[in-house]
Design an enzyme around this catalytic site. Structure first.
Site, short mmCIF file in Angstrom:
data_model
loop_
_atom_site.label_atom_id
_atom_site.label_comp_id
_atom_site.label_asym_id
_atom_site.label_seq_id
_atom_site.Cartn_x
_atom_site.Cartn_y
_atom_site.Cartn_z
N ASP A 182 59.23 36.77 45.80
CA ASP A 182 58.83 35.50 46.39
C ASP A 182 58.42 35.81 47.83
OD1 ASP A 182 58.71 33.08 47.75
OD2 ASP A 182 60.41 32.19 46.70
N LYS A 207 53.70 25.70 51.49
CA LYS A 207 54.05 26.18 52.83
C LYS A 207 52.82 26.70 53.58
CE LYS A 207 58.08 25.38 50.98
NZ LYS A 207 58.66 24.08 51.03
C1 LIG Z 1 61.18 30.88 49.81
C2 LIG Z 1 60.87 29.69 48.97
N1 LIG Z 1 60.47 29.87 47.70
C3 LIG Z 1 60.18 28.82 46.90
C4 LIG Z 1 60.28 27.54 47.36
C5 LIG Z 1 59.97 26.40 46.42
O1 LIG Z 1 58.72 25.87 46.68
P1 LIG Z 1 58.31 24.39 46.22
O2 LIG Z 1 59.09 23.44 47.07
O3 LIG Z 1 56.83 24.37 46.45
O4 LIG Z 1 58.67 24.25 44.79
C6 LIG Z 1 60.68 27.29 48.67
C7 LIG Z 1 60.80 25.91 49.17
O5 LIG Z 1 61.24 25.67 50.26
C8 LIG Z 1 61.00 28.40 49.50
O6 LIG Z 1 61.43 28.22 50.76
#
Ligand SMILES: Cc1ncc(COP(=O)(O)O)c(C=O)c1O
Length: 391
Positions: A182, A207
């Site tokens: 991620d 983000k």
């Molecule tokens: C590192 C990270 N991965 C994944 C996500 C999940 O993303 P989403 O809110 O678009 O589902 C977030 C959300 O804050 C995050 O900070």
């Protein structure tokens, strides 16, 4: 023709002039027709490029996926309705032909932990956590648990730790496992995990990549080996991102490198200002020479900026003290997200890591005084002035 018929058919499905739109339009059609059935048949059979049904693919999603694949230098990608949805697709793709066992970093987004523990474990997936910055511990966990995949964040949320992704990629490959990264916090400007040996890269598009706080989306960018299963999951389960969101994201990505450079420069200024402030007991920032993972950061970032995230411990602060500090912020937005053009402040104990037991949070180093900042593109002096008046 009857008015009812004209209302339904007039104007649609017309042959378009040869003009090519200079940016990709929003295609909302849920299905596509061809002059001859034989062509539709070939599209279904994937013998020729084309579109037949929007759960399979749309021109707007296709354009965005091409853009994101190019940024990460992958083989292909799938844009999804959220970052969490992208993680779910990546985990399913990685485990399809492998042992249903995941070794995950213990420093990871709270909802990712929840997905592993509340959704995957009840389905029979074994989940084990490891300190991803401890190479020996990762090697031991892979040896012991024989996972189908290893899951980590390139920069962890919220303490901004950086694990030795390149070496973990070597270990997972040798063990026949897949590595999912991620990379939401790092973005492709700082690091390209596929080039370091990862198999699947996930971003929350919500983000930095979309960047304007108006889209919820995600993407899985895949190596060649996993692309067929990623696309098959997309086609069959339908987690894809809608055309409006694809359009907004693609538009945002065009300025992503510019925004990110500015956000990283601002974050460096904020981190050094906070480090000198008497009201701060500790700053977490990957550009800090004293960072616990400085050697890994030097190797993996190699001259790149250090990201737009800065976390810090408010000295001697309780939850009430943090609330008072955050309530005094006037410019910085108190919200549960990151990566927007405006600077954001979040209290991990209350939001991203709310579901963890207090003891577990303490064990991970997420204290009651920890505040996470996502630094925006404003003038650095205005961000610092807002922080200064809040102390
Ligand atoms: C590192 C990270 N991965 C994944 C996500 C999940 O993303 P989403 O809110 O678009 O589902 C977030 C959300 O804050 C995050 O900070």
């Amino acid at each position: 023709m009857n008015i009812h018929t004209k209302a339904v058919h007039a104007g649609d499905r017309k042959k378009q002039p040869a003009a090519i739109p200079s940016t990709t339009p929003i295609y909302t059609a849920s299905s596509f027709s061809y002059a001859e059935m034989a062509d539709l048949d070939k599209v279904f059979a994937e013998e020729i490029d084309g579109y037949c049904y929007s759960r399979y693919d749309t021109p707007t999603a296709h354009a965005l996926e091409e853009q994101l694949t190019a940024l990460e230098e992958g083989a292909g990608s799938l844009a999804t309705s959220s970052g969490m949805s992208a993680l779910q697709v990546a985990l399913q793709a990685a485990l399809t032909d492998r042992r249903r066992s995941v070794v995950a970093a213990n420093a990871i987004y709270g909802a990712t932990m929840r997905m592993l523990n509340s959704l995957l474990e009840p389905m029979g997936v074994e989940v084990n956590y490891v300190d991803i910055c401890d190479e020996a511990a990762v090697a031991k966990a892979i040896e012991e648990h024989k996972p189908g995949c290893v899951l980590m964040e390139s920069i962890s949320n919220p303490l901004l730790r950086v694990g030795p992704l390149d070496r973990i990629a070597d270990m997972t490959r040798a063990a026949g496992a897949a590595l999912i990264v991620d990379s939401t916090f790092a973005t492709p400007l700082l690091m390209q995990p596929l080039k370091l040996g990862a198999n699947l890269v996930v971003h929350s598009l919500t983000k930095f990549l979309a960047g304007h706080g108006d889209v919820l989306g995600g993407v899985v960018i895949s190596d060649a080996a996993h692309l067929p299963i990623v696309r098959a999951i997309g086609k069959t389960s339908g987690p894809g991102l809608g055309p409006f969101e694809c359009y907004l994201t693609m538009r945002g990505v065009k300025t992503f490198p510019l925004r990110m450079e500015r956000q990283c420069a601002n974050a460096a200024a904020v981190a050094s200002w906070l480090a000198a402030h008497p009201g701060v007991s500790r700053v977490y920032y990957p550009g800090d020479a004293q960072h616990a993972d400085a050697a890994t950061i030097g190797r993996l970032f190699a001259g790149k900026p250090h990201g737009a995230m800065v976390s810090f411990d408010l000295k001697d602060a309780t939850r009430e003290g943090v609330f008072r500090f955050m309530d005094r912020l006037k410019l910085i937005v108190r919200a549960t997200t990151l990566g927007d053009v405006h600077t954001l402040a979040l209290y991990p104990a209350m939001s991203s890591h709310r579901d963890l037991a207090p003891k577990q949070r303490q064990r991970l180093g997420i204290g009651d005084g920890l505040i996470r900042l996502s630094v925006g593109i404003e003038a650095a002096e205005d961000i610092l002035a807002d922080l200064a008046q809040a102390f």
